[in-house]
Design a protein around this motif. Sequence first.
Motif, PDB file in Angstrom:
ATOM      1  N   MET A 128       0.838  -1.206   0.000  1.00  0.00           N
ATOM      2  CA  MET A 128       0.000   0.000   0.000  1.00  0.00           C
ATOM      3  C   MET A 128       0.870   1.253   0.000  1.00  0.00           C
ATOM      4  SD  MET A 128      -2.927   1.122   2.760  1.00  0.00           S
ATOM      5  CE  MET A 128      -3.811   2.687   2.589  1.00  0.00           C
ATOM      6  N   ALA A 129       1.917   1.243   0.827  1.00  0.00           N
ATOM      7  CA  ALA A 129       2.832   2.386   0.881  1.00  0.00           C
ATOM      8  C   ALA A 129       3.543   2.571  -0.451  1.00  0.00           C
ATOM      9  CB  ALA A 129       3.842   2.189   2.006  1.00  0.00           C
ATOM     10  N   ALA A 130       3.949   1.455  -1.076  1.00  0.00           N
ATOM     11  CA  ALA A 130       4.626   1.541  -2.374  1.00  0.00           C
ATOM     12  C   ALA A 130       3.691   2.132  -3.424  1.00  0.00           C
ATOM     13  CB  ALA A 130       5.095   0.146  -2.805  1.00  0.00           C
ATOM     14  N   ALA A 131       2.433   1.678  -3.442  1.00  0.00           N
ATOM     15  CA  ALA A 131       1.462   2.202  -4.413  1.00  0.00           C
ATOM     16  C   ALA A 131       1.186   3.682  -4.168  1.00  0.00           C
ATOM     17  CB  ALA A 131       0.169   1.398  -4.333  1.00  0.00           C
ATOM     18  N   GLU A 132       1.103   4.075  -2.914  1.00  0.00           N
ATOM     19  CA  GLU A 132       0.865   5.486  -2.603  1.00  0.00           C
ATOM     20  C   GLU A 132       2.043   6.350  -3.048  1.00  0.00           C
ATOM     21  OE1 GLU A 132      -0.122   5.349   1.578  1.00  0.00           O
ATOM     22  OE2 GLU A 132      -2.270   5.508   1.108  1.00  0.00           O
ATOM     23  N   ASN A 133       3.259   5.848  -2.888  1.00  0.00           N
ATOM     24  CA  ASN A 133       4.439   6.573  -3.373  1.00  0.00           C
ATOM     25  C   ASN A 133       4.363   6.773  -4.885  1.00  0.00           C
ATOM     26  OD1 ASN A 133       5.534   6.672  -0.810  1.00  0.00           O
ATOM     27  ND2 ASN A 133       6.824   4.859  -1.089  1.00  0.00           N
ATOM     28  N   ILE A 134       3.962   5.728  -5.587  1.00  0.00           N
ATOM     29  CA  ILE A 134       3.834   5.809  -7.051  1.00  0.00           C
ATOM     30  C   ILE A 134       2.763   6.826  -7.434  1.00  0.00           C
ATOM     31  CG2 ILE A 134       3.085   4.521  -9.099  1.00  0.00           C
ATOM     32  CD1 ILE A 134       4.421   2.033  -7.812  1.00  0.00           C
ATOM     33  N   LEU A 135       1.626   6.778  -6.761  1.00  0.00           N
ATOM     34  CA  LEU A 135       0.520   7.688  -7.076  1.00  0.00           C
ATOM     35  C   LEU A 135       0.891   9.143  -6.784  1.00  0.00           C
ATOM     36  CD1 LEU A 135      -2.404   5.530  -5.649  1.00  0.00           C
ATOM     37  CD2 LEU A 135      -1.892   5.949  -8.069  1.00  0.00           C
ATOM     38  N   THR A 136       1.682   9.348  -5.759  1.00  0.00           N
ATOM     39  CA  THR A 136       2.145  10.705  -5.438  1.00  0.00           C
ATOM     40  C   THR A 136       3.112  11.211  -6.503  1.00  0.00           C
ATOM     41  OG1 THR A 136       1.879  10.343  -3.058  1.00  0.00           O
ATOM     42  CG2 THR A 136       3.370  12.116  -3.729  1.00  0.00           C
ATOM     43  N   ALA A 137       4.025  10.337  -6.918  1.00  0.00           N
ATOM     44  CA  ALA A 137       5.046  10.742  -7.893  1.00  0.00           C
ATOM     45  C   ALA A 137       4.465  10.923  -9.298  1.00  0.00           C
ATOM     46  CB  ALA A 137       6.168   9.710  -7.925  1.00  0.00           C
ATOM     47  N   HIS A 138       3.355  10.223  -9.583  1.00  0.00           N
ATOM     48  CA  HIS A 138       2.796  10.250 -10.943  1.00  0.00           C
ATOM     49  C   HIS A 138       1.279  10.492 -10.875  1.00  0.00           C
ATOM     50  CE1 HIS A 138       6.630   8.775 -12.516  1.00  0.00           C
ATOM     51  NE2 HIS A 138       6.638   7.942 -11.479  1.00  0.00           N
ATOM     52  N   PRO A 139       0.871  11.722 -10.647  1.00  0.00           N
ATOM     53  CA  PRO A 139      -0.564  12.018 -10.517  1.00  0.00           C
ATOM     54  C   PRO A 139      -1.352  11.799 -11.815  1.00  0.00           C
ATOM     55  CG  PRO A 139       0.741  14.036 -10.537  1.00  0.00           C
ATOM     56  CD  PRO A 139       1.705  12.909 -10.427  1.00  0.00           C
ATOM     57  N   ASP A 140      -0.650  11.715 -12.938  1.00  0.00           N
ATOM     58  CA  ASP A 140      -1.333  11.497 -14.226  1.00  0.00           C
ATOM     59  C   ASP A 140      -1.269  10.031 -14.663  1.00  0.00           C
ATOM     60  OD1 ASP A 140       1.386  11.456 -14.560  1.00  0.00           O
ATOM     61  OD2 ASP A 140       1.396  12.604 -16.444  1.00  0.00           O
ATOM     62  N   LEU A 141      -1.008   9.130 -13.727  1.00  0.00           N
ATOM     63  CA  LEU A 141      -0.877   7.700 -14.037  1.00  0.00           C
ATOM     64  C   LEU A 141      -2.187   7.155 -14.613  1.00  0.00           C
ATOM     65  CD1 LEU A 141       1.410   5.520 -13.528  1.00  0.00           C
ATOM     66  CD2 LEU A 141       0.012   4.781 -11.576  1.00  0.00           C
ATOM     67  N   ASN A 142      -2.051   6.268 -15.605  1.00  0.00           N
ATOM     68  CA  ASN A 142      -3.242   5.695 -16.246  1.00  0.00           C
ATOM     69  C   ASN A 142      -3.558   4.272 -15.800  1.00  0.00           C
ATOM     70  OD1 ASN A 142      -1.733   7.316 -18.894  1.00  0.00           O
ATOM     71  ND2 ASN A 142      -3.740   7.987 -18.158  1.00  0.00           N
ATOM     72  N   GLY A 143      -2.533   3.522 -15.405  1.00  0.00           N
ATOM     73  CA  GLY A 143      -2.788   2.130 -15.053  1.00  0.00           C
ATOM     74  C   GLY A 143      -1.734   1.552 -14.132  1.00  0.00           C
ATOM     75  N   ILE A 144      -2.099   0.453 -13.434  1.00  0.00           N
ATOM     76  CA  ILE A 144      -1.187  -0.235 -12.514  1.00  0.00           C
ATOM     77  C   ILE A 144      -1.353  -1.741 -12.703  1.00  0.00           C
ATOM     78  CG2 ILE A 144      -0.586  -0.714 -10.108  1.00  0.00           C
ATOM     79  CD1 ILE A 144      -1.472   1.998  -9.305  1.00  0.00           C
ATOM     80  N   PHE A 145      -0.223  -2.448 -12.604  1.00  0.00           N
ATOM     81  CA  PHE A 145      -0.230  -3.907 -12.517  1.00  0.00           C
ATOM     82  C   PHE A 145       0.441  -4.300 -11.211  1.00  0.00           C
ATOM     83  CE2 PHE A 145       2.358  -7.864 -13.409  1.00  0.00           C
ATOM     84  CZ  PHE A 145       1.303  -8.744 -13.202  1.00  0.00           C
ATOM     85  N   ALA A 146      -0.238  -5.121 -10.411  1.00  0.00           N
ATOM     86  CA  ALA A 146       0.348  -5.678  -9.189  1.00  0.00           C
ATOM     87  C   ALA A 146       0.523  -7.182  -9.401  1.00  0.00           C
ATOM     88  CB  ALA A 146      -0.550  -5.405  -7.987  1.00  0.00           C
ATOM     89  N   SER A 147       1.702  -7.702  -9.072  1.00  0.00           N
ATOM     90  CA  SER A 147       2.066  -9.046  -9.529  1.00  0.00           C
ATOM     91  C   SER A 147       1.753 -10.173  -8.564  1.00  0.00           C
ATOM     92  CB  SER A 147       3.560  -9.082  -9.881  1.00  0.00           C
ATOM     93  OG  SER A 147       4.345  -8.814  -8.735  1.00  0.00           O
ATOM     94  N   THR A 148       1.233  -9.878  -7.363  1.00  0.00           N
ATOM     95  CA  THR A 148       0.882 -10.939  -6.415  1.00  0.00           C
ATOM     96  C   THR A 148      -0.302 -10.511  -5.563  1.00  0.00           C
ATOM     97  OG1 THR A 148       2.402 -10.070  -4.751  1.00  0.00           O
ATOM     98  CG2 THR A 148       3.243 -11.818  -6.171  1.00  0.00           C
ATOM     99  N   GLU A 149      -0.781 -11.447  -4.769  1.00  0.00           N
ATOM    100  CA  GLU A 149      -1.909 -11.163  -3.875  1.00  0.00           C
ATOM    101  C   GLU A 149      -1.625 -10.013  -2.903  1.00  0.00           C
ATOM    102  OE1 GLU A 149      -3.748 -13.174   0.075  1.00  0.00           O
ATOM    103  OE2 GLU A 149      -3.272 -14.555  -1.540  1.00  0.00           O
ATOM    104  N   PRO A 150      -0.545 -10.058  -2.095  1.00  0.00           N
ATOM    105  CA  PRO A 150      -0.334  -8.942  -1.157  1.00  0.00           C
ATOM    106  C   PRO A 150      -0.105  -7.614  -1.864  1.00  0.00           C
ATOM    107  CG  PRO A 150       1.516 -10.476  -1.102  1.00  0.00           C
ATOM    108  CD  PRO A 150       0.443 -11.137  -1.880  1.00  0.00           C
ATOM    109  N   SER A 151       0.596  -7.627  -2.995  1.00  0.00           N
ATOM    110  CA  SER A 151       0.800  -6.392  -3.757  1.00  0.00           C
ATOM    111  C   SER A 151      -0.523  -5.867  -4.299  1.00  0.00           C
ATOM    112  CB  SER A 151       1.780  -6.636  -4.908  1.00  0.00           C
ATOM    113  OG  SER A 151       3.073  -6.909  -4.416  1.00  0.00           O
ATOM    114  N   SER A 152      -1.394  -6.777  -4.729  1.00  0.00           N
ATOM    115  CA  SER A 152      -2.691  -6.380  -5.277  1.00  0.00           C
ATOM    116  C   SER A 152      -3.604  -5.799  -4.198  1.00  0.00           C
ATOM    117  CB  SER A 152      -3.369  -7.590  -5.931  1.00  0.00           C
ATOM    118  OG  SER A 152      -2.617  -8.051  -7.038  1.00  0.00           O
ATOM    119  N   VAL A 153      -3.652  -6.461  -3.044  1.00  0.00           N
ATOM    120  CA  VAL A 153      -4.498  -5.972  -1.953  1.00  0.00           C
ATOM    121  C   VAL A 153      -4.019  -4.605  -1.485  1.00  0.00           C
ATOM    122  CG1 VAL A 153      -5.238  -6.381   0.426  1.00  0.00           C
ATOM    123  CG2 VAL A 153      -5.192  -8.282  -1.214  1.00  0.00           C
ATOM    124  N   GLY A 154      -2.691  -4.448  -1.327  1.00  0.00           N
ATOM    125  CA  GLY A 154      -2.145  -3.160  -0.907  1.00  0.00           C
ATOM    126  C   GLY A 154      -2.418  -2.056  -1.912  1.00  0.00           C
TER     127      GLY A 154
END
Length: 343
Positions: A221-247
């Motif tokens: 979740m923290a990693a995804a939030e860092n990405i969203l902060t750094a890239h406010p114009d992001l169009n898509g995300i891929f999470a490669s496992t269950e814990p990464s996806s839930v976070g």
Amino acid sequence: MTTIARRAGKCQSGLLWLLECDAVRNYRATFAFLILTFTLFGCRGQRKKVIAVVPKATSHLFWVSIHAGAAAAGADLGVDVDWNGPATETDYSRQIQIVDSMIARHVDGLALAAQDRTALDASLDRAAREGIPVTVFDSGVDSTNYMTFVATNNYEAGQLAARKLAELLDRKGSIAMVQHVPGSNSTMERERGFEDSIAKEFPQIHIVQKQYGMSDRSKAMAAAENILTAHPDLNGIFASTEPSSVGTALALKSRHLDGKIKFVAFDATDSMIEDLKSGTIDALVAQDPFRIGYEAVKTLVDKLQGKTPPKRIDLSAHVIVKADLEKPEVRLLLKPDVNKYLK
């Protein structure tokens, strides 16, 4: 003389009686020993074979489903399944300790999902010396001391995820990846398949950032939030496992971006299925962990019965969207009846 003779006769009769008693006692002792010996050999001959199954971890639903599949195979094939694994996928020393203890017990077969592709090399060498057949499942190893590898075709699964995300984005845009952990062969293959497909097939899609979730929902979740902060114009995300996806799903919801950023997740939990229904997740790439566990145990039983299992068993992943959730085969895939086998 008559008295002496009578006494001698009594002594002789008593001596014969004592000898007969000793013979009976010896006969009975010998008979009891033979019965005990035959019983012990009989029990040993009838002892169930023991297949040890060591996952990367035990907490996530993916591993629970693998456990259920392994237990189902044990029940169907008449072997005892000894399931034991570390609590987390980053406790490398604990997994080595568990594997080594199984080898020391000289179990009849060993199935394991390696947390790291090289960390168990010495253990696999030891198992080979002890004549214990080994099936590696879910995640590959560098060692060649194993019999069979059973897993999802993870490179292909990563490609499926890339193509689905590209379809959702009309083949253009900026995307990010929330990865698993360094050194995990299965997820590295999955992530490599995703990146290769994006690079080769979709030149107008750009991966702008990648971060590891370290097999932990809060860290993901923290990693995804860092990405969203750094890239406010992001169009898509891929999470490669269950814990990464839930976070990642939690991060999107906390930023009120659910449904606004296209999200392809991997594996499936109850919360992820609900997120697919609500639109936070646009597609799931699902494995069949129940079958992975079943096949891992079956290959070892086949070997013990004199058969030659294949060197590799590849299982395909499935892309699932909201409309698929009512299909019976999808319901069975996403929600195997684990309680039936894990009592």
